[in-house]
Structure formats: structure tokens, C-alpha cells
Design a protein around this motif. Structure first.
Motif, PDB file in Angstrom:
ATOM      1  N   SER A  60      13.090   3.635   6.844  1.00  0.00           N
ATOM      2  CA  SER A  60      14.246   4.247   7.514  1.00  0.00           C
ATOM      3  C   SER A  60      14.001   5.694   7.919  1.00  0.00           C
ATOM      4  N   ALA A  61      12.848   5.991   8.432  1.00  0.00           N
ATOM      5  CA  ALA A  61      12.534   7.358   8.831  1.00  0.00           C
ATOM      6  C   ALA A  61      11.281   7.361   9.686  1.00  0.00           C
ATOM      7  N   ASP A  62      11.063   8.478  10.404  1.00  0.00           N
ATOM      8  CA  ASP A  62       9.771   8.662  11.043  1.00  0.00           C
ATOM      9  C   ASP A  62       8.794   9.186   9.984  1.00  0.00           C
ATOM     10  N   VAL A  63       7.517   9.277  10.351  1.00  0.00           N
ATOM     11  CA  VAL A  63       6.490   9.619   9.358  1.00  0.00           C
ATOM     12  C   VAL A  63       6.719  11.009   8.777  1.00  0.00           C
ATOM     13  N   LYS A  64       7.072  11.983   9.640  1.00  0.00           N
ATOM     14  CA  LYS A  64       7.285  13.354   9.176  1.00  0.00           C
ATOM     15  C   LYS A  64       8.404  13.419   8.142  1.00  0.00           C
ATOM     16  N   THR A  65       9.523  12.752   8.431  1.00  0.00           N
ATOM     17  CA  THR A  65      10.655  12.751   7.507  1.00  0.00           C
ATOM     18  C   THR A  65      10.303  12.023   6.212  1.00  0.00           C
ATOM     19  N   TYR A  66       9.586  10.918   6.352  1.00  0.00           N
ATOM     20  CA  TYR A  66       9.185  10.123   5.179  1.00  0.00           C
ATOM     21  C   TYR A  66       8.331  10.955   4.216  1.00  0.00           C
ATOM     22  N   ASN A  96      -3.139  18.135   4.999  1.00  0.00           N
ATOM     23  CA  ASN A  96      -3.649  17.494   6.210  1.00  0.00           C
ATOM     24  C   ASN A  96      -2.922  16.191   6.512  1.00  0.00           C
ATOM     25  N   MET A  97      -1.890  15.901   5.741  1.00  0.00           N
ATOM     26  CA  MET A  97      -1.193  14.634   5.899  1.00  0.00           C
ATOM     27  C   MET A  97      -0.612  14.494   7.300  1.00  0.00           C
ATOM     28  N   SER A  98      -0.872  13.368   7.919  1.00  0.00           N
ATOM     29  CA  SER A  98      -0.338  13.043   9.240  1.00  0.00           C
ATOM     30  C   SER A  98      -0.359  11.530   9.375  1.00  0.00           C
ATOM     31  N   LEU A  99       0.171  11.024  10.469  1.00  0.00           N
ATOM     32  CA  LEU A  99       0.176   9.578  10.695  1.00  0.00           C
ATOM     33  C   LEU A  99      -1.252   9.034  10.729  1.00  0.00           C
ATOM     34  N   SER A 100      -2.136   9.708  11.467  1.00  0.00           N
ATOM     35  CA  SER A 100      -3.512   9.231  11.570  1.00  0.00           C
ATOM     36  C   SER A 100      -4.243   9.341  10.224  1.00  0.00           C
ATOM     37  N   LEU A 147       0.822  -1.206   0.000  1.00  0.00           N
ATOM     38  CA  LEU A 147       0.000   0.000   0.000  1.00  0.00           C
ATOM     39  C   LEU A 147       0.859   1.259   0.000  1.00  0.00           C
ATOM     40  N   LEU A 148       1.970   1.214   0.727  1.00  0.00           N
ATOM     41  CA  LEU A 148       2.879   2.369   0.754  1.00  0.00           C
ATOM     42  C   LEU A 148       3.526   2.590  -0.612  1.00  0.00           C
ATOM     43  N   GLU A 149       3.820   1.480  -1.317  1.00  0.00           N
ATOM     44  CA  GLU A 149       4.387   1.615  -2.656  1.00  0.00           C
ATOM     45  C   GLU A 149       3.400   2.365  -3.566  1.00  0.00           C
ATOM     46  N   GLU A 150       2.109   1.999  -3.475  1.00  0.00           N
ATOM     47  CA  GLU A 150       1.096   2.683  -4.266  1.00  0.00           C
ATOM     48  C   GLU A 150       0.958   4.145  -3.840  1.00  0.00           C
ATOM     49  N   PHE A 151       1.031   4.374  -2.544  1.00  0.00           N
ATOM     50  CA  PHE A 151       0.962   5.737  -2.002  1.00  0.00           C
ATOM     51  C   PHE A 151       2.089   6.605  -2.563  1.00  0.00           C
ATOM     52  N   GLU A 152       3.297   6.038  -2.672  1.00  0.00           N
ATOM     53  CA  GLU A 152       4.454   6.786  -3.155  1.00  0.00           C
ATOM     54  C   GLU A 152       4.324   7.128  -4.646  1.00  0.00           C
ATOM     55  N   LYS A 153       3.598   6.284  -5.389  1.00  0.00           N
ATOM     56  CA  LYS A 153       3.450   6.525  -6.825  1.00  0.00           C
ATOM     57  C   LYS A 153       2.442   7.637  -7.120  1.00  0.00           C
ATOM     58  N   GLY A 154       1.594   7.936  -6.161  1.00  0.00           N
ATOM     59  CA  GLY A 154       0.633   9.012  -6.357  1.00  0.00           C
ATOM     60  C   GLY A 154       1.170  10.324  -5.824  1.00  0.00           C
ATOM     61  N   ASP A 155       0.270  11.217  -5.439  1.00  0.00           N
ATOM     62  CA  ASP A 155       0.702  12.493  -4.881  1.00  0.00           C
ATOM     63  C   ASP A 155      -0.126  12.878  -3.659  1.00  0.00           C
ATOM     64  N   LEU A 156      -0.736  11.875  -3.002  1.00  0.00           N
ATOM     65  CA  LEU A 156      -1.538  12.137  -1.813  1.00  0.00           C
ATOM     66  C   LEU A 156      -0.699  12.750  -0.693  1.00  0.00           C
ATOM     67  N   TYR A 157       0.615  12.463  -0.717  1.00  0.00           N
ATOM     68  CA  TYR A 157       1.486  12.986   0.339  1.00  0.00           C
ATOM     69  C   TYR A 157       1.579  14.510   0.296  1.00  0.00           C
ATOM     70  N   ASN A 175      -6.411   2.247   5.546  1.00  0.00           N
ATOM     71  CA  ASN A 175      -7.302   1.329   6.276  1.00  0.00           C
ATOM     72  C   ASN A 175      -6.533   0.460   7.268  1.00  0.00           C
ATOM     73  N   THR A 176      -5.661   1.101   8.050  1.00  0.00           N
ATOM     74  CA  THR A 176      -4.909   0.379   9.069  1.00  0.00           C
ATOM     75  C   THR A 176      -4.858   1.246  10.312  1.00  0.00           C
ATOM     76  N   ASN A 177      -4.094   0.824  11.335  1.00  0.00           N
ATOM     77  CA  ASN A 177      -3.973   1.651  12.536  1.00  0.00           C
ATOM     78  C   ASN A 177      -2.601   2.307  12.594  1.00  0.00           C
ATOM     79  N   THR A 178      -2.493   3.333  13.408  1.00  0.00           N
ATOM     80  CA  THR A 178      -1.263   4.130  13.446  1.00  0.00           C
ATOM     81  C   THR A 178      -0.078   3.341  13.967  1.00  0.00           C
TER      82      THR A 178
END
Length: 542
Positions: free
Chosen positions: A462-468, A436-440, A422-432, A447-450
Motif C-alpha cells: 500500500s505504498a510506493d517504494v520511497k514511502t515503504y 543507497n537504498m532504492s528500487l533498483s 522475500l520482502l517479509e525477510e527484508f522487513e525483519k532485517g535492517d537493510l532498509y 534477485n528480481t527486476n524493478t
């Protein structure tokens, strides 16, 4: 250092069983050495400790002098050397039968490995130390050593996110110290209260958290790392309450201690809160300054952790004075190597000045390679990247530590693999780029938990969410600048908004941290490169 002070220090070492009544002996020696010697002349103090090692006849005396040297290096902030001397002391433990010193060496090493981020190794030494401490005959020393070791276990459980377990170990620690010996253990008891404050802050019980922070503050008379963490904790509570005035007061106190401290963890925590404070009051310029400070502390902490992830053995440890001739040769070789490095650096920068444009072309090509392999989630820069990170566990312990954390969180390997997809698909888009992007937010989108998401990002990206997320945003905007000339005509504020940053200044500071260029300089070099080579073809993102 005066001769009388050297004699006094020697008496402390040789008369440990007699002097160690209030506190276990070596701590008392280190405290007096720190107060009377270290602040004035650390090298001289180390020479004294070294000479004690040379004159020691018994293995136990050698252990004591090695641990003294280790404590001195700890005071100087040289954790690599402090661990080397501590490991040397540990290598002699098979030759002694003293439960107190066996547990003390383990307690020291567990603390040092925690400070450099090797939590699994720290836990190993802590558990071994607890077993040895049970055999200490003197009840007061036994309680004090067990108090410190249980505190180390609390730090470990905190790092794993097991907050109820952390509370349990802190309660063990406080019970071990006891109410009758608070004056002798003020700082370590204050540290226990500070940990409890952190635990309840994480649990969002701010009233209980503040109560423990205030208890810790009441025990601390002088500036120290623990007091800095206490002020930072109270400041963090005020931020949650949006009490900006009080937050500023406590965070300024915390910053005052952090700026003069060698603790990178304290600096990282304080600069993060101050960044949030300025974001909260709308001062984006100052927020960006502290964002850069936070990144630098984060990277320094990562770099220090990286030094200890390489495999080490007895041959890499310091052997004081036994091989002085070899040490002298090594020192001379190091001096020659340093001179050669300096000459090389001078030559390098002169060549760099003459070939600036060629360098920039190589940077662009390297970045394109990074963009084309985004699935590997590597930063733009190939060396010393400001947003890179590595596991803080030892190489040999890394796999089993990861398995344990996955088991603790009840996440199956199938769930972990699915999240990675799912993260691979996320990286291919531009949702980041969503503001409002945050861990939650991301957890909801996937569709998962934090907890699961934070674990997977830390372990595999190899990073925290903010750095990623910031990394993906900068990759995105660099790709646009390279492949679409119209983006080079945009104002920096528009570029910042395009990739989800809240302000021009924050975008600029993060962009420069990643690429070594400000956005405007980067665009200028791109335009110059485009004019000089019209045939350069830049590939689109995957």
C-alpha cells in the motif's frame, strides 16, 4: 450575475445544435459559463443549471443540464459532486438516441474517474465512449470526441506503464483533432504533446521529450494545469542533466502554477522535483520542506481516492430539485450534525490537553502493536497516517485489475508470492537503513527486476517504494528509542544516520509526519513515561 447573462446562458443550452459548430456544443457552453460566470459566482451558475434541469421536458435536455452542472462542479474542484451529476446524466442515456451526447457523457466520466484515481472505471467509460462516438454523423465533432477519448486511453496506458501503447493512442488523438482545427483545440492538443513528453521522459529519451514539451508550451497562452506539467517536465529534464540553474527557472514556473491549482497530481509531481533539486544542490533544509509538501499532496490524493473506492449506486447520486423537500431536510440535518461535531471537537481538545501523558502512553502501545505485526506493513499511526495508501481501483474492480496488471507484466502468482516472502525477510532485517537504498538496489538484493518489485510493493504494501522504506526506517528507530535507553541520549543527527536518512532535517520532518511528534519531543515524553512507570515492559521487534 446579470439577467442578460442568465438569458444568454439559457440560449446556449436550448440552442446547442445551432451554436455547436466550432466545438461540440456542451464544451462551448461550459467554456463560456466558466469565463463569464464561474469565476465570479459558481453558486449562482449552479442555480441556473439547476433551473434548466427543472424546465427541461426531454431526456436529452435533462442530460445537457446535468452535464453542465457536472462541469461546473469540476471547475470548482468538487470531483465527488461532479461525478454524481455525471452519473445522473449517464442514468438517462437509455432514454436518448444521440451518439454525440452518449459519447460526451462517457468522455466526461472517464476524465473524472481518472482524476480521482479510478483508472479501471475510467477505461471502461472510455471504451464505451469510443464505440458511441463512431456513430456521430458530424465528422468534425466525431473527430474531436474521438481525439479526447483516445487521449484518455493514453492516460490509462501511461498509468499501467505501457508506454508504446500510450504513444499509439496519442497519435490517434492528434490525427483525430487534425491540423485544421488547432486553434479550436489548443489546450487538448497541448495536453497530447505534454503526455508524449512524459512518455519519452520515462523512456529516458530527453531530447525527444523536451521537443514535445516545447510544442505543448507554444500552444498555451494562459496558466493552466497542463502548462504546469510542461514546466515541471522540462525542469525534470534539467535535473537529469544537472543543469541546476535552468532547472530552478522551470521548477519555479511550475510551482507558481501548482500553488494556485486545485490539481493534487500537479502539486505532487512539482514538489517531488523541487525536493530533488534542493537535494541535488545540497540544501537539505529546503529539501525537507518540500519533502513534507510532497507527503501532504500524496496523502490528500490518497484520501480523495479513498472516497471513491466505496461501493456506490443510484441511491447515492444527487437528484437535483426533484426532491427539494428531502434535500432541505438533509441540509438541516447536516448543519445540526456539523454543530454537534464542532462541540465534540472542542470538548475533545480540552480533554486532550489535560491528559497529554495518558495519550502518549496509548500512542506508544499502539506503535508497539504495529511493530510486532510489521509483516502487515501498516504505518505507525492508527488513523490518518501520513504514509498510508490504498488501491485507487474500485472495490469491485480491484481483483480483476490486479490480475490484468500481473498478466501484462508476465509475472506468475508464484513469483508474486515468492517476492512477498522475500520482502517479509527484508522487513525483519535492517537493510532498509542502507543509504543507497532504492528500487533498483532492492531489486538487485532480492534477485528480481524493478517492474515486478514495484508492482508487489504497490499492491501489497500500500505504498510506493520511497514511502515503504521510510516507513520501515521510522518503525526501526522508534523501536530502538522505546527499548534501548541509550538511543535517547544520541543526537538527532546520529539517529538520522542510524536509519539511513541523508540529513537531520529530512529525518525530523518524516518522523513528525509519522508520529505527530518531533524526535526531541518524542524522546522527552518517553523519558517522562519511563520515570512515571518503571514497570512498563516493551517487547522487542519480531
Amino acid at each position: 450575475m446579470s439577467r442578460s447573462l442568465l438569458k444568454l446562458l439559457f440560449l446556449f443550452i436550448t440552442a446547442v445544435p445551432i451554436l455547436a459548430q466550432k466545438k461540440y456544443g456542451f464544451d462551448q457552453i461550459c467554456e463560456r459559463t466558466s469565463l463569464q460566470v464561474v469565476q465570479k459566482d459558481i453558486p449562482e451558475a449552479l442555480k441556473t443549471a439547476d433551473s434548466l434541469y427543472m424546465s427541461a421536458k426531454k431526456p436529452l435536455d435533462k442530460v445537457k443540464s446535468l452535464l453542465l452542472s457536472a462541469e461546473l462542479y469540476h471547475c470548482a474542484g468538487e470531483f465527488k459532486k461532479s461525478i454524481c451529476y455525471g452519473e445522473n446524466a449517464h442514468s438517462l442515456l437509455s432514454q436518448i438516441n444521440d451518439a454525440e451526447w452518449l459519447s460526451r457523457v462517457h468522455e466526461f466520466l472517464s476524465k473524472e474517474y481518472r482524476l480521482v484515481g479510478l483508472h479501471e472505471r475510467s477505461r471502461k467509460y472510455t471504451l464505451e465512449g469510443i464505440e458511441y462516438a463512431k456513430g456521430i454523423n458530424n465528422s468534425q465533432r466525431k473527430r474531436e470526441v474521438l481525439g479526447l477519448l483516445n487521449q484518455e486511453m493514453a492516460y490509462y496506458e501511461m498509468e499501467q506503464g505501457n508506454y508504446p501503447e500510450a504513444v499509439k493512442y496519442i497519435e490517434f488523438s492528434l490525427n483525430s483533432f487534425g491540423n485544421d482545427h488547432i486553434k479550436d483545440n489548443e489546450r487538448v492538443i497541448a495536453a497530447s504533446y505534454q503526455i508524449l513528453g512524459d512518455v519519452y521522459f520515462k523512456l529516458k529519451n530527453y531530447a525527444v521529450s523536451e521537443n514535445y514539451y516545447l510544442k505543448a508550451e507554444s500552444l498555451l497562452k494562459n496558466k493552466c494545469c497542463v502548462l504546469g506539467l510542461v514546466y515541471n517536465g522540462i525542469g525534470g529534464i534539467r535535473l537529469k542533466q544537472k543543469n541546476w540553474k535552468d532547472a530552478e527557472i522551470y521548477l519555479k514556473k511550475a510551482e507558481n502554477i501548482a500553488d494556485s491549482s486545485k490539481s493534487l497530481k500537479l502539486k505532487k509531481a512539482v514538489y517531488s522535483n523541487i525536493n530533488d533539486y534542493y537535494e541535488g544542490i545540497g540544501d537539505n533544509f529546503k529539501a525537507s520542506l518540500y519533502a513534507v509538501k510532497y507527503v501532504r499532496a500524496y496523502d490528500s490524493l490518497t484520501a480523495r481516492s479513498r472516497e471513491f473506492t466505496v461501493k456506490s449506486g443510484p441511491e447515492t447520486l444527487v437528484q437535483p430539485n426533484k426532491k427539494s423537500a428531502q434535500i432541505s431536510i438533509v441540509k438541516n440535518a447536516a448543519i445540526i450534525l456539523l454543530l454537534l461535531c464542532l462541540i465534540g471537537i472542542v470538548v475533545f481538545f480540552k480533554v486532550k490537553q489535560r491528559k497529554q501523558r495518558s495519550k502518549f502512553r496509548n500512542i506508544i502501545r499502539t506503535q508497539l502493536q504495529m511493530i510486532s505485526s510489521r509483516s502487515e506493513s501498516m504505518p505507525l499511526k492508527t488513523e490518518n497516517a501520513d504514509f498510508s495508501n490504498i488501491s485507487v481501483e474500485e472495490v469491485d474492480d480491484r481483483a480483476k485489475g490486479a490480475d490484468k496488471r500481473r498478466n501484462d507484466s508476465l509475472m506468475t502468482s508464484e513469483t508474486e508470492s515468492k517476492l512477498l516472502e522475500l520482502l517479509e525477510e527484508f522487513e525483519k532485517g535492517d537493510l532498509y537503513n542502507n543509504k543507497n537504498m532504492s528500487l533498483s538496489f532492492l531489486a538487485a538484493e532480492l534477485n528480481t527486476n524493478t517492474k515486478y518489485l514495484s508492482y508487489v510493493i504497490n499492491q501489497h504494501k500500500s505504498a510506493d517504494v520511497k514511502t515503504y522504506v521510510n516507513r520501515l526506517r521510522i518503525n526501526y528507530i522508534v523501536d530502538k528509542l522505546i527499548n534501548d535507553e541509550k538511543y535517547r541520549q544520541y543526537k538527532i543527527s546520529i539517529l538520522a544516520d542510524e536509519c539511513g536518512f541523508s540529513s537531520h532535517s529530512k529525518f525530523a520532518s518524516v518522523f513528525k509526519a509519522v508520529t505527530d511528534f518531533s524526535p526531541s519531543a518524542y524522546i522527552k515524553y518517553l523519558d517522562a513515561e519511563n520515570q512515571s512507570d518503571k514497570n512498563v515492559h516493551f517487547r522487542e521487534n519480531n
